[in-house]
Design a protein around this motif. Structure first.
Motif, PDB file in Angstrom:
ATOM      1  N   PHE A  91       0.532  -2.656   3.039  1.00 32.33           N
ATOM      2  CA  PHE A  91       0.918  -2.333   1.668  1.00 32.33           C
ATOM      3  C   PHE A  91       1.436  -0.905   1.636  1.00 32.33           C
ATOM      4  N   CYS A  92       2.609  -0.711   1.027  1.00 36.96           N
ATOM      5  CA  CYS A  92       3.235   0.612   0.980  1.00 36.96           C
ATOM      6  C   CYS A  92       3.643   0.958  -0.447  1.00 36.96           C
ATOM      7  N   LYS A  93       3.225   2.115  -0.893  1.00 37.17           N
ATOM      8  CA  LYS A  93       3.622   2.620  -2.213  1.00 37.17           C
ATOM      9  C   LYS A  93       3.469   4.131  -2.193  1.00 37.17           C
ATOM     10  N   THR A  94       4.451   4.823  -2.695  1.00 33.83           N
ATOM     11  CA  THR A  94       4.400   6.277  -2.734  1.00 33.83           C
ATOM     12  C   THR A  94       3.141   6.768  -3.445  1.00 33.83           C
ATOM     13  N   ASP A  95       2.486   7.740  -2.851  1.00 33.09           N
ATOM     14  CA  ASP A  95       1.313   8.347  -3.472  1.00 33.09           C
ATOM     15  C   ASP A  95       1.332   9.849  -3.195  1.00 33.09           C
ATOM     16  N   ARG A  96       0.182  10.505  -3.367  1.00 33.86           N
ATOM     17  CA  ARG A  96       0.128  11.951  -3.169  1.00 33.86           C
ATOM     18  C   ARG A  96       0.414  12.356  -1.713  1.00 33.86           C
ATOM     19  N   LYS A  97       0.054  11.481  -0.767  1.00 34.33           N
ATOM     20  CA  LYS A  97       0.137  11.837   0.641  1.00 34.33           C
ATOM     21  C   LYS A  97       1.468  11.500   1.300  1.00 34.33           C
ATOM     22  N   VAL A  98       2.110  10.418   0.872  1.00 31.94           N
ATOM     23  CA  VAL A  98       3.333   9.983   1.531  1.00 31.94           C
ATOM     24  C   VAL A  98       4.334   9.466   0.511  1.00 31.94           C
ATOM     25  N   ASN A  99       5.616   9.758   0.740  1.00 31.26           N
ATOM     26  CA  ASN A  99       6.675   9.297  -0.150  1.00 31.26           C
ATOM     27  C   ASN A  99       7.618   8.388   0.632  1.00 31.26           C
ATOM     28  N   TYR A 100       7.768   7.164   0.143  1.00 38.58           N
ATOM     29  CA  TYR A 100       8.649   6.187   0.794  1.00 38.58           C
ATOM     30  C   TYR A 100      10.076   6.261   0.269  1.00 38.58           C
ATOM     31  N   HIS A 101      10.332   7.177  -0.669  1.00 43.05           N
ATOM     32  CA  HIS A 101      11.655   7.326  -1.287  1.00 43.05           C
ATOM     33  C   HIS A 101      12.145   6.020  -1.885  1.00 43.05           C
ATOM     34  N   HIS A 102      11.197   5.252  -2.414  1.00 40.54           N
ATOM     35  CA  HIS A 102      11.510   3.996  -3.087  1.00 40.54           C
ATOM     36  C   HIS A 102      10.460   3.799  -4.171  1.00 40.54           C
ATOM     37  N   SER A 103      10.903   3.453  -5.374  1.00 40.68           N
ATOM     38  CA  SER A 103       9.984   3.427  -6.511  1.00 40.68           C
ATOM     39  C   SER A 103       9.137   2.165  -6.598  1.00 40.68           C
ATOM     40  N   CYS A 104       9.516   1.118  -5.869  1.00 39.72           N
ATOM     41  CA  CYS A 104       8.708  -0.115  -5.879  1.00 39.72           C
ATOM     42  C   CYS A 104       7.566  -0.019  -4.867  1.00 39.72           C
ATOM     43  N   ALA A 105       6.593  -0.895  -5.043  1.00 38.98           N
ATOM     44  CA  ALA A 105       5.614  -1.141  -3.990  1.00 38.98           C
ATOM     45  C   ALA A 105       6.220  -2.158  -3.031  1.00 38.98           C
ATOM     46  N   SER A 106       5.646  -2.286  -1.852  1.00 42.27           N
ATOM     47  CA  SER A 106       6.152  -3.277  -0.903  1.00 42.27           C
ATOM     48  C   SER A 106       5.059  -3.700   0.068  1.00 42.27           C
ATOM     49  N   LEU A 107       5.227  -4.891   0.608  1.00 44.41           N
ATOM     50  CA  LEU A 107       4.478  -5.321   1.778  1.00 44.41           C
ATOM     51  C   LEU A 107       5.448  -5.244   2.952  1.00 44.41           C
ATOM     52  N   ARG A 108       4.985  -4.716   4.080  1.00 42.28           N
ATOM     53  CA  ARG A 108       5.877  -4.567   5.231  1.00 42.28           C
ATOM     54  C   ARG A 108       5.239  -5.186   6.466  1.00 42.28           C
ATOM     55  N   ASP A 109       6.069  -5.832   7.251  1.00 40.25           N
ATOM     56  CA  ASP A 109       5.630  -6.489   8.476  1.00 40.25           C
ATOM     57  C   ASP A 109       5.673  -5.480   9.620  1.00 40.25           C
ATOM     58  N   PRO A 110       4.515  -4.992  10.098  1.00 39.22           N
ATOM     59  CA  PRO A 110       4.501  -3.937  11.110  1.00 39.22           C
ATOM     60  C   PRO A 110       4.937  -4.397  12.496  1.00 39.22           C
ATOM     61  N   ASN A 111       5.121  -5.698  12.652  1.00 35.46           N
ATOM     62  CA  ASN A 111       5.557  -6.228  13.947  1.00 35.46           C
ATOM     63  C   ASN A 111       7.069  -6.378  14.033  1.00 35.46           C
ATOM     64  N   THR A 112       7.779  -5.835  13.045  1.00 34.29           N
ATOM     65  CA  THR A 112       9.235  -5.852  13.037  1.00 34.29           C
ATOM     66  C   THR A 112       9.746  -4.429  12.843  1.00 34.29           C
ATOM     67  N   THR A 113      11.064  -4.263  12.968  1.00 34.18           N
ATOM     68  CA  THR A 113      11.699  -2.957  12.761  1.00 34.18           C
ATOM     69  C   THR A 113      12.861  -3.111  11.798  1.00 34.18           C
ATOM     70  N   PHE A 114      12.834  -2.322  10.713  1.00 35.83           N
ATOM     71  CA  PHE A 114      13.877  -2.381   9.691  1.00 35.83           C
ATOM     72  C   PHE A 114      14.014  -0.968   9.132  1.00 35.83           C
ATOM     73  N   ILE A 115      14.871  -0.158   9.756  1.00 40.32           N
ATOM     74  CA  ILE A 115      14.951   1.265   9.432  1.00 40.32           C
ATOM     75  C   ILE A 115      16.121   1.530   8.489  1.00 40.32           C
ATOM     76  N   CYS A 116      15.793   1.942   7.251  1.00 42.27           N
ATOM     77  CA  CYS A 116      16.812   2.314   6.274  1.00 42.27           C
ATOM     78  C   CYS A 116      17.264   3.749   6.521  1.00 42.27           C
ATOM     79  N   SER A 117      18.525   4.030   6.202  1.00 41.28           N
ATOM     80  CA  SER A 117      19.078   5.359   6.452  1.00 41.28           C
ATOM     81  C   SER A 117      18.297   6.464   5.753  1.00 41.28           C
ATOM     82  N   TYR A 118      17.905   6.207   4.493  1.00 40.09           N
ATOM     83  CA  TYR A 118      17.268   7.279   3.731  1.00 40.09           C
ATOM     84  C   TYR A 118      15.837   7.563   4.175  1.00 40.09           C
ATOM     85  N   ASN A 119      15.271   6.702   5.027  1.00 38.99           N
ATOM     86  CA  ASN A 119      13.903   6.921   5.501  1.00 38.99           C
ATOM     87  C   ASN A 119      13.840   7.207   7.003  1.00 38.99           C
TER      88      ASN A 119
END
Length: 303
Positions: A91-119
């Motif tokens: 589960f990923c959502k921007t909080d005090r410690k980390v910013n994902y530069h995306h305003s939505c929450a998300s579920l991410r599959d850690p066994n894959t790779t999907f790298i966006c330019s802005y991150n």
């Protein structure tokens, strides 16, 4: 996939198919989780158009987005922390410690790779993302609505903390100036947390109208009858039944126009600006190779 002059990362057909299969797995897991915990959600955007028009994925669509009424969205976040399979999906959502530069929450599959330019320069989970956003109650008062939009704009600015690519040169320049002046991460956090509380304070059950406050500026300005979202309709999607909002036809026509007609071939491309994709290896394999440390995204860079 067709490549737009240096704008879109080129993904092989084989990888793209694997990517859509992974997204379908995530949707079905999420659907099961929501049914178990009596949470309402609806697929939206390209996924909803695909379900109605194609009975599955739009061929060039590279993500699945879902909407949840604000109370269900907040409950989901709490329930996921208790019952979600974090080994399978993070589960990923921007909080005090980390910013994902995306305003939505998300579920991410850690066994894959999907790298966006802005991150690309961040040490975060770069797995394939399944995006989850709230839909909020909208006040009847024009003054209250104007104040709600003010807070929504502040939330978008200080939560995402990146330069927008598709809002025009003026808005991009204005964003850069504001984020340069207010450079403190702590202060930005205070601003967006306050804005989030204020923009979402209108009771879902008591409001006659609904609005999307997370996403595009155009989307923020839209106001919908809440009755469109009070129930679900199940439709075919890749051989499975998944929910759309009861007023899906009105909603999709308001947001996308004649959604039953495919766009011109020149517009048939994935929406994400990507640096690298691999559905067979975890993103951690590419640390210091394809992402982090200090790698600047080519578009929409964080500031």
């Amino acid at each position: 996939m067709k490549k737009e002059e240096k704008e879109y990362y080129e993904i092989s057909q084989d990888t793209f198919k694997k990517m859509q299969n992974k997204m379908l797995e995530m949707l079905l897991y999420f659907d099961d989780f929501c049914k178990k915990h009596e949470l309402m959600y609806y697929i939206q955007g390209g996924a909803a158009i695909g379900a109605i028009r194609e009975h599955g994925f739009v061929p060039w669509d590279d993500d699945i987005d879902v909407l949840m009424p604000r109370p269900d969205y907040e409950r989901f976040i709490k329930l996921w922390k208790q019952y979600g399979d974090e080994k399978r999906y993070v589960f990923c959502k921007t909080d005090r410690k980390v910013n994902y530069h995306h305003s939505c929450a998300s579920l991410r599959d850690p066994n894959t790779t999907f790298i966006c330019s802005y991150n690309q320069n961040l040490d975060i989970c770069h797995g394939l993302a399944f995006e989850i956003g709230p839909i909020d109650g909208c006040p009847n008062s024009k003054i209250a609505r104007a104040i709600q939009l003010f807070h929504a704009f502040n939330y978008a600015l200080f939560n995402t903390q990146r330069l927008p690519n598709n809002k025009g040169k003026f808005f991009r320049a204005l964003t850069k100036v504001i984020l340069t002046v207010i450079s403190s991460e702590k202060l930005r956090y205070v601003f967006w947390k306050h804005a989030e509380r204020e923009m979402s304070k209108y009771s879902w059950n008591d409001c006659e109208y609904a609005t999307e406050l997370i996403g595009s500026i155009k989307g923020m300005l839209n106001v919908y009858p809440k009755k469109w979202f009070d129930s679900q309709v199940y439709v075919d999607f890749e051989g499975h039944k998944v929910p759309v909002m009861a007023g899906y036809d009105h909603y999709l026509r308001m947001v996308f126009g004649d959604y039953m007609k495919r766009p011109p071939e020149s517009e048939q491309h994935a929406k994400h600006k990507l640096e690298f994709v691999d559905m067979d290896h975890p993103y951690t394999y590419y640390k210091n190779k394809k992402y982090f440390p200090g790698r600047k995204g080519k578009t929409g860079g964080a500031i």
